[in-house]
Design a protein around this motif. Structure first.
Motif, mmCIF file in Angstrom:
data_model
loop_
_atom_site.group_PDB
_atom_site.id
_atom_site.type_symbol
_atom_site.label_atom_id
_atom_site.label_comp_id
_atom_site.label_asym_id
_atom_site.label_seq_id
_atom_site.Cartn_x
_atom_site.Cartn_y
_atom_site.Cartn_z
ATOM 1 N N VAL A 107 0.863 -1.191 0.000
ATOM 2 C CA VAL A 107 0.000 0.000 0.000
ATOM 3 C C VAL A 107 0.895 1.236 0.000
ATOM 4 C CG1 VAL A 107 -1.966 -1.110 1.135
ATOM 5 C CG2 VAL A 107 -0.174 -0.051 2.532
ATOM 6 N N GLN A 108 0.448 2.274 -0.672
ATOM 7 C CA GLN A 108 1.242 3.506 -0.773
ATOM 8 C C GLN A 108 0.303 4.698 -0.928
ATOM 9 O OE1 GLN A 108 4.235 3.551 -3.853
ATOM 10 N NE2 GLN A 108 4.279 5.788 -3.921
ATOM 11 N N ASP A 109 0.733 5.823 -0.371
ATOM 12 C CA ASP A 109 -0.054 7.052 -0.529
ATOM 13 C C ASP A 109 0.891 8.246 -0.474
ATOM 14 O OD1 ASP A 109 -2.254 8.640 -0.894
ATOM 15 O OD2 ASP A 109 -2.743 8.766 1.235
ATOM 16 N N ASP A 110 0.574 9.252 -1.247
ATOM 17 C CA ASP A 110 1.289 10.518 -1.205
ATOM 18 C C ASP A 110 0.415 11.521 -0.458
ATOM 19 O OD1 ASP A 110 3.327 9.425 -2.692
ATOM 20 O OD2 ASP A 110 2.530 10.135 -4.601
ATOM 21 N N TYR A 111 1.010 12.159 0.538
ATOM 22 C CA TYR A 111 0.248 13.093 1.382
ATOM 23 C C TYR A 111 0.929 14.450 1.354
ATOM 24 C CZ TYR A 111 -1.627 15.290 5.592
ATOM 25 O OH TYR A 111 -2.209 16.166 6.474
ATOM 26 N N ARG A 112 0.173 15.461 0.903
ATOM 27 C CA ARG A 112 0.726 16.822 0.869
ATOM 28 C C ARG A 112 0.350 17.500 2.175
ATOM 29 N NH1 ARG A 112 1.530 20.619 -4.272
ATOM 30 N NH2 ARG A 112 2.446 22.400 -3.197
ATOM 31 N N ALA A 113 1.303 17.523 3.107
ATOM 32 C CA ALA A 113 1.035 18.067 4.434
ATOM 33 C C ALA A 113 0.841 19.580 4.395
ATOM 34 C CB ALA A 113 2.181 17.707 5.383
ATOM 35 N N LEU A 127 3.830 0.715 2.788
ATOM 36 C CA LEU A 127 4.114 -0.474 3.587
ATOM 37 C C LEU A 127 3.978 -1.691 2.686
ATOM 38 C CD1 LEU A 127 4.710 -1.735 6.376
ATOM 39 C CD2 LEU A 127 2.217 -1.930 6.695
ATOM 40 N N ARG A 128 5.019 -2.524 2.688
ATOM 41 C CA ARG A 128 5.027 -3.749 1.888
ATOM 42 C C ARG A 128 5.178 -4.943 2.819
ATOM 43 N NH1 ARG A 128 7.300 -5.269 -3.641
ATOM 44 N NH2 ARG A 128 7.857 -7.479 -3.472
ATOM 45 N N GLY A 129 4.454 -5.993 2.530
ATOM 46 C CA GLY A 129 4.571 -7.228 3.296
ATOM 47 C C GLY A 129 4.877 -8.389 2.369
ATOM 48 N N ASP A 130 5.907 -9.172 2.701
ATOM 49 C CA ASP A 130 6.316 -10.318 1.881
ATOM 50 C C ASP A 130 6.258 -11.600 2.696
ATOM 51 O OD1 ASP A 130 7.247 -8.968 -0.642
ATOM 52 O OD2 ASP A 130 8.620 -7.999 0.770
ATOM 53 N N GLY A 174 7.978 -4.311 5.373
ATOM 54 C CA GLY A 174 8.941 -3.316 4.910
ATOM 55 C C GLY A 174 8.306 -1.955 4.778
ATOM 56 N N PRO A 175 8.465 -1.088 5.785
ATOM 57 C CA PRO A 175 7.905 0.267 5.673
ATOM 58 C C PRO A 175 8.691 1.108 4.673
ATOM 59 C CG PRO A 175 9.206 0.056 7.682
ATOM 60 C CD PRO A 175 9.149 -1.313 7.069
ATOM 61 N N ARG A 176 8.020 2.078 4.076
ATOM 62 C CA ARG A 176 8.647 3.018 3.152
ATOM 63 C C ARG A 176 8.263 4.435 3.592
ATOM 64 N NH1 ARG A 176 9.731 -1.654 1.709
ATOM 65 N NH2 ARG A 176 9.805 -2.410 -0.458
ATOM 66 N N PHE A 177 9.222 5.332 3.526
ATOM 67 C CA PHE A 177 8.958 6.722 3.879
ATOM 68 C C PHE A 177 9.799 7.628 3.000
ATOM 69 C CE2 PHE A 177 10.325 10.535 6.210
ATOM 70 C CZ PHE A 177 9.077 11.143 6.413
#
Length: 289
Positions: A65-71, A81-84, A133-136
């Motif tokens: 899952v992924q999202d772009d957030y304009r704060a 967030l990726r899960g394998d 695997g979190p992504r930021f």
């Protein structure tokens, strides 16, 4: 089928045919080609696999899952967030085995297989059900005029590590029918003859005692390797078509696989036969490295 007959100068040296240890070898004697011509073999080895085709397979499951957030109008965040899930290899007819360190035997794959007191089933290992695997990432307009930007990111990346011939449970007994013969009672014996060929293969017998070299033990609690990666960048544009960038990039690996020989004999002064000091000499006296 992989077979090998090897020859050296032992059988044609001054100690050829000696049945007692302690013969002083004259390095000027013996010739491996002469040993070959006489049919005096140093070692006979053969690795034979089941005549049927092996079919090893495993699935991989991934969700992301992924999202772009304009704060704010100057700050944008990228969140993911990726899960394998990486199950171990299985063979369609369960022609695999793993070494049980508590009993000194090779356990053949089955739906209710138990290794070291742990029910592992056809996989012959346990495995992680959630490699997360979190992504930021971020992009920040430092000055508000679009000329100075700070960009950065961090992520955790998982990988299924085991693979290749030496990482196949199908290479273990009883499916690997190995033969290894040497002269007796010493390395200078002349009773191992080329004309005798090799004996018949031992056959696939699950209850045969563990023996031989180059056997593989798979950690039943094995977990996948992962890497952490991160970077931070400062970008500054100037004039019309130019930009200066300074960046820091890092990577850090964890739980990387290292293959080791857990049955290696420790060096002991005064011991001529290192096999007596192998860790599994009591449970599996015929197993080497």
């Amino acid at each position: 089928i992989v077979g090998n007959f090897s020859f050296n100068n032992n059988m044609t040296s001054n100690c050829a045919g000696q049945t007692a240890a302690g013969c002083p070898v004259n390095s000027a004697t013996g010739f491996d080609v002469a040993s070959f011509m006489l049919g005096l073999v140093n070692t006979k080895t053969r690795n034979l696999f089941d005549a049927n085709t092996y079919t090893e397979k495993r699935p991989e499951y991934t969700r992301y899952v992924q999202d772009d957030y304009r704060a704010t109008n100057r700050l944008t965040l990228n969140l993911g967030l990726r899960g394998d899930v990486y199950p171990p290899w299985t063979e369609k007819d369960n022609r695999q085995s793993n070494f049980d360190e508590s009993t000194g035997t090779f356990v053949v794959a089955s739906d209710n297989a138990v290794v070291n007191g742990v029910e592992v089933g056809r996989y012959l290992q346990t495995y992680s059900k959630a490699d997360l695997g979190p992504r930021f990432g971020l992009a920040y307009d430092l000055t508000g005029d679009g000329k100075t930007m700070i960009r950065g990111g961090f992520g955790v990346f998982w990988n299924f590590t085991p693979g290749g011939t030496s990482s196949s449970k199908a290479q273990n007994p009883p499916f690997l029918q190995a033969t290894a013969l040497t002269p007796t009672p010493t390395a200078y014996g002349s009773n191992l003859l080329l004309r005798d060929g090799l004996p018949l293969p031992p056959g696939v017998y699950p209850n045969r005692p563990a023996a031989g070299n180059t056997r593989s033990i798979f950690d039943i609690n094995f977990r996948d390797a992962y890497a952490r990666q991160w970077n931070i960048n400062v970008q500054r544009s100037f004039f019309t078509n130019y930009m200066l960038e300074v960046a820091y990039v890092g990577s850090q690996g964890r739980d990387m696989v290292i293959k080791v020989d857990i049955n290696q004999a420790p060096p002991v002064v005064g011991v001529s036969d290192a096999n007596v000091n192998r860790p599994f000499i009591t449970l599996a006296p015929a197993v080497r490295s």
